[in-house]
Structure formats: C-alpha cells, structure tokens
Write a protein that holds these residues in place. Structure first.
Motif, PDB file in Angstrom:
ATOM      1  N   VAL A  47      12.194  -2.220 -39.889  1.00 45.19           N
ATOM      2  CA  VAL A  47      12.693  -2.320 -38.342  1.00 45.19           C
ATOM      3  C   VAL A  47      12.390  -2.186 -37.151  1.00 45.19           C
ATOM      4  N   TYR A  48      11.499  -0.960 -37.166  1.00 47.80           N
ATOM      5  CA  TYR A  48      10.625  -1.228 -35.975  1.00 47.80           C
ATOM      6  C   TYR A  48       9.602  -1.676 -35.343  1.00 47.80           C
ATOM      7  N   ARG A  49       8.483  -2.297 -36.667  1.00 51.43           N
ATOM      8  CA  ARG A  49       7.577  -3.214 -36.607  1.00 51.43           C
ATOM      9  C   ARG A  49       8.076  -4.593 -36.688  1.00 51.43           C
ATOM     10  N   THR A  50       9.275  -5.135 -36.822  1.00 53.37           N
ATOM     11  CA  THR A  50      10.040  -6.427 -35.903  1.00 53.37           C
ATOM     12  C   THR A  50      10.435  -6.202 -35.129  1.00 53.37           C
ATOM     13  N   VAL A  51      10.568  -4.899 -34.508  1.00 52.50           N
ATOM     14  CA  VAL A  51      11.510  -5.329 -33.139  1.00 52.50           C
ATOM     15  C   VAL A  51      10.844  -5.426 -32.783  1.00 52.50           C
ATOM     16  N   ASN A  52       9.484  -4.594 -32.573  1.00 51.12           N
ATOM     17  CA  ASN A  52       8.117  -4.312 -31.809  1.00 51.12           C
ATOM     18  C   ASN A  52       7.637  -5.341 -31.596  1.00 51.12           C
ATOM     19  N   THR A  53       7.288  -6.144 -32.863  1.00 48.39           N
ATOM     20  CA  THR A  53       6.834  -7.892 -32.298  1.00 48.39           C
ATOM     21  C   THR A  53       7.507  -8.473 -31.422  1.00 48.39           C
ATOM     22  N   LEU A  54       9.314  -8.421 -32.182  1.00 49.09           N
ATOM     23  CA  LEU A  54       9.901  -9.125 -31.341  1.00 49.09           C
ATOM     24  C   LEU A  54      10.630  -8.862 -29.844  1.00 49.09           C
ATOM     25  N   CYS A  55       9.700  -7.846 -29.718  1.00 47.09           N
ATOM     26  CA  CYS A  55       9.098  -7.058 -27.982  1.00 47.09           C
ATOM     27  C   CYS A  55       8.264  -8.187 -27.433  1.00 47.09           C
ATOM     28  N   SER A  56       7.044  -8.161 -27.821  1.00 47.29           N
ATOM     29  CA  SER A  56       5.463  -8.078 -27.521  1.00 47.29           C
ATOM     30  C   SER A  56       5.298  -9.995 -27.744  1.00 47.29           C
ATOM     31  N   LEU A  57       6.338 -10.374 -28.383  1.00 44.33           N
ATOM     32  CA  LEU A  57       6.632 -11.516 -27.668  1.00 44.33           C
ATOM     33  C   LEU A  57       8.131 -12.266 -27.057  1.00 44.33           C
ATOM     34  N   ASN A  58       8.377 -11.391 -26.258  1.00 44.04           N
ATOM     35  CA  ASN A  58       9.111 -11.971 -25.232  1.00 44.04           C
ATOM     36  C   ASN A  58      10.412 -12.076 -25.346  1.00 44.04           C
ATOM     37  N   LEU A  59      10.952 -11.901 -27.117  1.00 39.10           N
ATOM     38  CA  LEU A  59      12.458 -12.292 -27.346  1.00 39.10           C
ATOM     39  C   LEU A  59      13.616 -11.298 -27.312  1.00 39.10           C
TER      40      LEU A  59
END
Lengths: 139, 139
Positions: free
Chosen positions: A54-66
């Motif tokens: 969950v942390y990994r996915t959420v962080n990825t979404l954040c760095s993609l600005n989504l």
DNA sequence: TTGAGAATGATAATCATTTTCAAATATAAA
DNA sequence: TTTATATTTGAAAATGATTATCATTCTCAA
C-alpha cells in the motif's frame, strides 16, 4: 479504464491485483483516506495484501502526481486524488475545535496565488492552502 | 525581557536555564530553524541541555501560539515565530528544483482567505500557505 | 515452457518524536 | 534556614509512521 490504470499502463508499470485493489479504493473514495483506511478497504478486495505494498503504490501515485499527501499537525496524514486525476480542485478548512476537515474551491484564490508567484519570480507548479478556523455560531 | 519570557512568566511557567537557552536561539534566529539546529545552538549556551527538553520547550511554545511548526514534504520540519511573537507575517514559496524556501507577504491574500473562511461559516484563526514553483528564467 | 526481472509480504531497520523515570532543581511552607 | 512538595531535567526506552531488506512468488516476452 480508470485514470490510474491508464497512466500506469502508459508508463509500462504492470497492473497487478494488489495495485488494482488500491486503485479501486482510491478512485471510489469520496474524500480523504488514511494509509490504514486504504489498507483495510483494499484488503477486502485482495485479502493477501500487505501494508508495504500500500505504501509503495501510494508513493508511486504521489510521484506520478496522481495522488497528494496532506499532513496536518496532530492529525494522521491523508491522501487524495490530485487535480490531474480528479476534476475538482479544492483546499481545506480545518476546524480547530474538532479537527474536522472541510473543503472549498476558489478560482479567485488560485489566480491570486499564481500572480503572487509570478511577482516573486516563480512559475507556480502547485500549492497547498490550509485555513484553521472556528465555526461561527450565528448561522 | 523577550516576548517568550514575558508570556511564560505571565502563565506561571518557570524560566529555567534550559528554556532561556532555547528562547535565546529562537528569538535571535533570522528565519526557519530545525529541531537539531535549535538543539545545537542552544547547547552552546547551556552545555548540559538535552534534546527532550528542546522538544518539550518547542511544543510548549507551539501550544501557546508563539511558535509554529511547518512540515513540507520531503524536507525536515522547521519552526519559526508566529505573528503573535514576531512583527511580520509571511508565507512560503518552495522551489521544486532545489527545495529552497523563499518568503512573501500579501495582505490581499490574507484578506481573501478571511473572506473565504467567513463564506464557509468559519472565523479564521490561522492559515498556512505554500506555493510550489519553478524559478523563471527571463529576469 | 522457461528464465530474467519485477512485485510481493513479512520482518527488520530507521527516523522523528514522545514517554518514562530517577535524579536534580525549584518553590512553598514552617 | 530547613524541610517537604512539586516541577524540570537528561538519558534511555518506547512509540508510531515509514522505508529498506530479502527470500519467495508472480509476470510476461522469447
């Protein structure tokens, strides 16, 4: 296909069951979600899901600005879709009495911020506005 | 006597050497200070000072509304005097390229925020504004 | 089908902050 | 001043959120 899925596919990041579960929760969330809220809800869809993912996915979404992380003092951090992923764009009013978070939008405010940034020699890429207040009685 | 000392005395909180050391650092600080910056500087004035005491003193100042904690994503939290303790009142522009923080003031912005709060049924007690931007070239 | 690389969950590690606690200090009472 | 009580302190342990590690499991192109 959802916005998150579209961008992941476009970037060549695979759409695994765990990620889809997290996407599903976030895309259907009405407002702000905490990490644990996301974890609990997504676990219903993908029982084996781990908190790390969950942390990994959420962080990825954040760095993609989504997705955007909001950290308020003394309140657990919450995540919500960015303007890039959702249609609306809003800010927060935090009730000092009970910690409740309300939302508001204002083009006038956005325009003023853009103007101020330019006056200071910056091109505005984003902004974060928090108003702390106390509910008025006479209403 | 400094503002911090005055309020502490007024509230009946004793002015110990540790606290005065932290006060001294914060009152003379030009801008933002991290916990470790405060700790290191105050240790010069009071060699036996412990980190816990710095946290405790800083937290007390925050709850008295004399100090404010700013948390920016991916940057160590910083503290600075509030409008109640300092004369000036300002906001931040964070450079997305290098993480540098610049300050700006705008009465127009403050007034607009107050108006928005009132429109939403709130009396504004405080606010936090952060603009994220990229430095313009042609200047 | 297979093999290299990516993704995963569990656990351990990390980091900032808070709590605990016994000792030191300040404060108030006599 | 002496004594009793409460506050403050620093060191160390505890906490809570987040990140890193790592062996295992999955993906997917060849």
């Amino acid at each position: 296909m959802s916005v998150f899925e579209k961008i992941f596919k476009q970037k060549g990041i695979s759409l695994t069951a765990s990620r889809l579960a997290v996407f599903n929760v976030l895309e259907n969330a009405s407002g702000h979600m905490t990490i644990n809220g996301i974890f609990t809800a997504a676990k219903q869809l993908d029982p084996g899901l781990g908190l790390s993912t969950v942390y990994r996915t959420v962080n990825t979404l954040c760095s993609l600005n989504l997705l955007e992380k909001h950290e308020f003092p003394d309140i657990e951090a919450v995540y919500e879709k960015t303007a890039a992923a959702a249609k609306d764009h809003h800010h927060h009013i935090i009730d000092r009495d009970n910690g409740k978070i309300e939302e508001f939008s204002s083009c006038e405010l956005d325009n003023l911020l853009r103007k101020i940034a330019r006056q200071n020699g910056y091109d505005m890429l984003g902004h974060k506005i928090e108003i702390y207040g106390k509910k008025l009685q006479n209403k």
